[in-house]
Every structure is written in structure tokens, then in C-alpha cells.
Enzyme design. Structure first.
Site, PDB file in Angstrom:
ATOM      1  CE1 TYR A   1      29.124  28.461  38.425  1.00 19.19           C
ATOM      2  CE2 TYR A   1      30.892  29.540  39.636  1.00 19.19           C
ATOM      3  CZ  TYR A   1      29.567  29.179  39.527  1.00 19.19           C
ATOM      4  OH  TYR A   1      28.684  29.550  40.501  1.00 19.19           O
TER       5      TYR A   1
ATOM      6  CB  CYS B   1      39.377  12.305  48.528  1.00 25.09           C
ATOM      7  SG  CYS B   1      40.323  12.231  50.023  1.00 25.09           S
ATOM      8  CD  GLU B   2      35.378  15.552  43.605  1.00 26.61           C
ATOM      9  OE1 GLU B   2      34.950  15.250  44.737  1.00 26.61           O
ATOM     10  OE2 GLU B   2      34.717  16.164  42.772  1.00 26.61           O
TER      11      GLU B   2
ATOM     12  CE1 TYR C   1      28.516  35.410  43.884  1.00 32.18           C
ATOM     13  CE2 TYR C   1      30.011  36.495  42.374  1.00 32.18           C
ATOM     14  CZ  TYR C   1      28.782  36.407  42.975  1.00 32.18           C
ATOM     15  OH  TYR C   1      27.808  37.338  42.679  1.00 32.18           O
TER      16      TYR C   1
ATOM     17  N   GLY D   1      26.694  41.898  37.629  1.00 28.13           N
ATOM     18  CA  GLY D   1      27.297  41.125  36.551  1.00 28.13           C
ATOM     19  C   GLY D   1      28.536  41.723  35.929  1.00 28.13           C
TER      20      GLY D   1
ATOM     21  NE  ARG E   1      33.496  32.128  40.463  1.00 31.74           N
ATOM     22  CZ  ARG E   1      34.090  32.452  39.343  1.00 31.74           C
ATOM     23  NH1 ARG E   1      35.411  32.442  39.263  1.00 31.74           N
ATOM     24  NH2 ARG E   1      33.394  32.769  38.278  1.00 31.74           N
TER      25      ARG E   1
ATOM     26  CD  GLU F   1      20.393  44.006  42.668  1.00 32.79           C
ATOM     27  OE1 GLU F   1      19.405  44.228  43.374  1.00 32.79           O
ATOM     28  OE2 GLU F   1      20.501  42.964  41.968  1.00 32.79           O
TER      29      GLU F   1
HETATM   30  N1  LLP Z   1      22.029  40.862  41.503  1.00 33.38           N
HETATM   31  C1  LLP Z   1      21.430  39.669  41.332  1.00 33.38           C
HETATM   32  C2  LLP Z   1      19.980  39.616  41.293  1.00 33.38           C
HETATM   33  C3  LLP Z   1      22.199  38.510  41.185  1.00 33.38           C
HETATM   34  O1  LLP Z   1      21.586  37.362  41.013  1.00 33.38           O
HETATM   35  C4  LLP Z   1      23.601  38.597  41.224  1.00 33.38           C
HETATM   36  C5  LLP Z   1      24.420  37.408  41.085  1.00 33.38           C
HETATM   37  C6  LLP Z   1      24.192  39.853  41.427  1.00 33.38           C
HETATM   38  C7  LLP Z   1      23.386  40.960  41.543  1.00 33.38           C
HETATM   39  C8  LLP Z   1      25.681  40.047  41.509  1.00 33.38           C
HETATM   40  O2  LLP Z   1      26.346  39.637  40.372  1.00 33.38           O
HETATM   41  P1  LLP Z   1      27.910  40.005  40.190  1.00 33.38           P
HETATM   42  O3  LLP Z   1      28.004  41.493  40.059  1.00 33.38           O
HETATM   43  O4  LLP Z   1      28.616  39.523  41.408  1.00 33.38           O
HETATM   44  O5  LLP Z   1      28.312  39.270  38.977  1.00 33.38           O
HETATM   45  N2  LLP Z   1      28.619  32.006  41.839  1.00 33.38           N
HETATM   46  C9  LLP Z   1      28.821  32.572  40.525  1.00 33.38           C
HETATM   47  C10 LLP Z   1      28.107  33.879  40.350  1.00 33.38           C
HETATM   48  C11 LLP Z   1      26.650  33.768  40.633  1.00 33.38           C
HETATM   49  C12 LLP Z   1      25.977  35.088  40.519  1.00 33.38           C
HETATM   50  C13 LLP Z   1      24.574  35.002  40.970  1.00 33.38           C
HETATM   51  N3  LLP Z   1      23.915  36.251  40.975  1.00 33.38           N
HETATM   52  C14 LLP Z   1      30.307  32.721  40.272  1.00 33.38           C
HETATM   53  O6  LLP Z   1      31.077  32.329  41.124  1.00 33.38           O
HETATM   54  O7  LLP Z   1      30.711  33.172  39.213  1.00 33.38           O
END
Ligand code: LLP
Length: 454
Positions: A355, A382-383, A412, A265, A351, A307
Site C-alpha cells: 500500500y 530478494c526484492e 495487519y 476503519g 504494508r 467493528e
Molecule cells: N469490518 C469489516 C467488514 C472489514 O472488512 C474490516 C477490514 C474491518 C471491519 C476492520 O477494519 P479496521 O478497523 O481494521 O480498519 N490489510 C489492510 C486493511 C484491510 C481491511 C479489510 N477490512 C491494511 O493493512 O491496511
């Protein structure tokens, strides 16, 4: 401002040459466009590796200060290919996967099963079996049903108990957008630590269920609080809640779990002027707050893990497009907006549409001296919601054939890409020291037709 380059949100290997054209990893964008075409995702290998190593070093140093070990898992959902899995593993990271497909890519890269984690709120038996076949180091269970299912699978196959972490929700809600915040209660992930009606919390019930099953080995507790987090305090609050739960479980059962994962995150800069989370600072803050919490609880510190996905790959990537059409559109009496259409769109970056995510773009094939005007970069779908960059200042002379780059699309982008309108997904190419290497080739219409059974 005519250009934000070099600097965030661009990768560290991005510069403009003497003529004002963008160079990434030593490769001029004109050469990239000629060799691999557009649109293309471009990954700056040295930048990605440095970010991976930077997270590992920052957390190792800060946690060593308080006497705890730490592992960094790269969250492959942000973007995974065989080469990227290898790079992060070479930089000392492990790999977090969220499906059988991601797991297969990590295994193909030669990452040992022991260095891989498997997530998912609805893993299939096949996915669980694949993890067991390859000795995956941790299976993060997400429900009581899964605890039963995994225990039954191990029982039917024989062999060692499966190493399990239980994913809990701590009530901490953090991150940029409601859909990507995963630790508040009304959502599908994890098991809540909140006890209700005099019963054990769902988290405690799952931990007890794992402890009771001889087919499972309880390795630890997992918490992921959200994504694109720019305020670090959520990590500290969540970590404290997890350590409390760990102490409660120890008091109940005598089992003090060895590991605690604090999830991913870590937020990045998408726009000029935005400031990413600093891994050194957050590692120190989290390490000192978990040390204080463990001391208060009178429990020794576990081994920790994190992570990060976006923070490793996001800033390392850009998307290179070619401008096709330019159209001034009157927004109201005072405002005119230049609509700049590129040869990709919501199929290569969902994205903004999903979002409302904001990005930064620049014309990168040349340095224009024209005044800058309000522009919107749109795709070819087409949107009308097919927007790549909602609002950006671009030179008024932007025209068909110009190369345009969007910064910080490494995470992503390709991993959430689609074939909407039967567009073929762009290649992912790595650049390093003037060399271009294709990691994923461009899809072709033949690829699309190959799965159509007529
Ligand atoms: N660990 C777990 C259990 C997760 O669910 C996620 C992301 C991560 C690690 C990695 O998170 P990061 O460090 O990349 O923020 N598609 C969305 C983000 C979805 C994240 C889902 N889980 C976007 O494009 O912002």
C-alpha cells in the site's frame, strides 16, 4: 528530533529508560531481544485493553445519549490469537471473524458463538456449517448466491433460522488506499443500494430474499466503508443511507430490522505528528447524526454495532528488529540515503510494499547523540521493494547489532505475514508489568519442512 518517545505513534506503555533504551510494558528491549530474539512483534497488553475498552465506553456513552444500544466487535483480521480474543472479550467486546480459521481461534478462546460475527464474500459450506454448529450470533451475507446457499444448508440440517445481516455498499468511499476502500461500487464486497433500470437495488433484492426465507432470520444491515479513515464524515453519510434503506424495507415488508452495523476503519497515527480518530468524538458525531436521520425518517433507532480492528491493536504493537548491515547510497548529487537492513522485512510487514504505507522507526537499544541522517529501513528479502520504512531520520552512527523498533505494527502485520524466501514468521509476545508472555511462538524451519511432502 532524536526521539518521539513517549507519544504517538508508540503505545502508551513505551518509554525510554535513564540510559535512553526503550522499555515497553515495563520490559527493556534488550531483555526482550535476549529472551525471544528478533524480529519479534511486541504487543503492549495494557494499551490494547485500554483501546478496546475506550471504544466500548465511548460508543456506549454516546449512543445511550440518543437512546440506542451499541455493541463493539473487534475485527480479528487485524490480528487474532487466543489470548487477544480473550482480552477483548474481557473488555466487553465481541469478535468479528472473516474466515473459518479466525472463527476457530475465537471459539478456542472461549468466546461464545453468540458474541461472534462471521464475514466473507465467499464463505465455504464448511465455514457456514461451523458458524451454525456454534450458534454464531450473526452471519453477514454478501451475495444472493450466499443467501440461497445458507438457506439450503439450514434446511438440510434443520434447527433454528440462521441470524443474518446483509452487507450493503452505500457508495461512500473512504480510507487511505484504493485497495482498502470497500464501499464504492466497482469491487467485490457487499450489495449496492443503487437501484438501476427500474429494478430493486441488489441490496434490496437480498434483503427481500432473506425476509422470504423461513430458514433465515433477518437481523440487520451491515456497511463497512473502508479502512484507516481519518475523516469521520463518511461514517455519518453511510449510516444515513443504511437507515434510509431500512425504512424502505419496512415500508415494503413491515420488517424493521433490529440492528445496523457501521463496520470498522477507524484510523490511527503511524507517524509522529499524525492524529488518530478520537473515539469519543466520532462516537458523538455518529450518534447524533443517526439520531437525526432516524427522526427524519420517522423510524425508531436500531441497535448499532461497529467493528474496529486496527484502532484496537495497531498502536499497541511494535516490531523489534536487529540491524544487520548499513550502507550509504547516493540518490542524486545532493542526497545520500543510509540503507539500514534489518533481520525481517516484507514477510513480516507487507504494508509498505502493498500500500505504500508509511511507518516510523527508531534505534531503541541506546540513545545516540550522533546527528540524524536520511535513512531507509529495508528487509532481507530478494526484492528491492522490500522496504520496511521508506523514509526516516536515524542517527548517523546506526550500526550492526543495534535494536530498531518500528511503531504501530500491531494491525495487519503478523496477520498478513508470509514465508517469502522461506523466512520463518516472528513470534508475537505480550508485555505487561515487566512480564513477557509468548502468544504465538516463532516459526522454525522444521515448521516449514513439516508441510513439505518431499
Ligand atoms: N469490518 C469489516 C467488514 C472489514 O472488512 C474490516 C477490514 C474491518 C471491519 C476492520 O477494519 P479496521 O478497523 O481494521 O480498519 N490489510 C489492510 C486493511 C484491510 C481491511 C479489510 N477490512 C491494511 O493493512 O491496511
Amino acid at each position: 528530533m532524536t526521539t518521539s518517545i513517549p507519544g504517538e505513534p508508540w503505545s502508551t506503555g513505551v518509554a525510554r529508560d535513564g540510559a535512553g533504551a526503550l522499555v515497553v510494558g515495563g520490559v527493556p528491549v534488550a531483555r526482550l531481544a535476549a529472551e525471544v530474539g528478533t524480529p519479534a512483534y511486541v504487543l503492549d497488553e495494557a494499551d490494547l485493553r485500554a483501546r478496546a475498552a475506550g471504544y466500548r465506553r465511548a460508543f456506549a456513552a454516546a449512543f445511550a445519549e440518543v437512546g440506542a444500544g451499541v455493541d463493539v466487535y473487534y475485527a480479528g483480521k487485524a490480528f487474532l490469537s487466543v489470548a487477544v480474543a480473550r482480552w477483548v472479550h474481557e473488555e466487553g467486546l465481541r469478535v468479528d471473524t472473516a474466515s473459518g480459521g479466525e472463527l476457530a481461534v475465537a471459539l478456542r478462546a472461549g468466546v461464545p458463538g453468540a458474541d461472534i460475527g462471521l464475514h466473507g464474500n465467499n464463505k465455504s459450506d464448511d465455514e457456514l456449517a461451523l458458524a451454525l454448529d456454534h450458534g454464531v450470533g450473526r452471519i453477514i451475507v454478501d451475495s444472493l448466491v450466499e443467501v440461497e446457499r445458507l438457506a439450503a444448508l439450514v434446511r438440510s440440517r434443520g434447527g433454528d433460522p440462521a441470524p443474518v445481516m446483509v452487507r450493503v455498499t452505500t457508495g461512500v468511499h473512504a480510507g487511505g488506499h484504493e485497495y482498502i476502500s470497500t464501499a464504492h461500487e466497482d469491487q467485490k464486497f457487499g450489495l449496492s443500494v443503487a437501484a438501476r433500470d427500474g429494478q430493486d437495488s441488489p441490496a434490496m433484492q437480498a434483503l427481500l430474499a432473506v425476509v422470504e426465507r423461513p430458514e433465515l432470520r433477518l437481523l440487520g444491515i451491515h456497511s463497512h466503508i473502508g479502512s484507516q479513515i481519518l475523516d469521520p464524515s463518511g461514517f455519518e453519510v453511510a449510516a444515513r443511507v443504511v437507515l434510509e434503506l431500512r425504512a424502505q424495507l419496512a415500508a415494503r415488508t413491515g420488517v424493521l430490522v433490529e440492528e445496523v452495523d457501521l463496520g470498522g476503519g477507524y484510523g490511527i497515527a503511524y507517524l509522529p505528528g499524525e492524529v488518530a480518530l478520537d473515539p469519543d468524538r466520532i462516537a458523538k458525531d455518529v450518534a447524533s447524526s443517526v439520531a437525526a436521520a432516524a427522526a427524519e425518517l420517522g423510524t425508531p433507532l436500531p441497535r448499532f454495532s461497529i467493528e474496529p480492528g486496527r484502532a484496537v491493536v495497531g498502536p499497541a504493537g511494535l516490531t523489534l528488529y536487529t540491524v544487520g548491515t548499513v550502507k550509504p547510497v547516493r540518490v542524486d548529487d545532493e542526497t545520500e540515503r543510509l540503507y539500514v537492513s534489518v533481520d525481517g522485512g516484507m514477510s513480516d510487514n507487507i504494508r509498505p510494499a502493498l500500500y505504500g504505507a508509511r511507518y516510523h522507526a527508531e534505534v531503541v537499544g541506546r540513545l545516540s547523540t550522533a546527528p540524524h541522517v536520511l535513512a531507509r529501513v529495508v528487509g532481507k528479502h530478494c526484492e528491492s521493494g522490500d522496504i520496511v520504512v521508506h523514509e526516516v531520520q536515524l542517527p548517523a552512527d546506526v550500526r550492526a547489532g543495534d535494536l530498531l523498533a518500528v511503531a504501530a505494527t500491531g494491525a495487519y502485520g503478523r496477520s498478513m505475514a508470509s514465508n517469502y524466501n522461506m523466512l520463518t514468521r516472528p513470534p508475537v509476545v505480550a508485555v505487561r508489568d515487566g512480564e513477557v508472555r509468548t502468544l504465538l511462538r516463532r516459526e522454525t524451519v522444521d515448521d516449514l519442512l513439516a508441510i513439505d511432502q518431499g
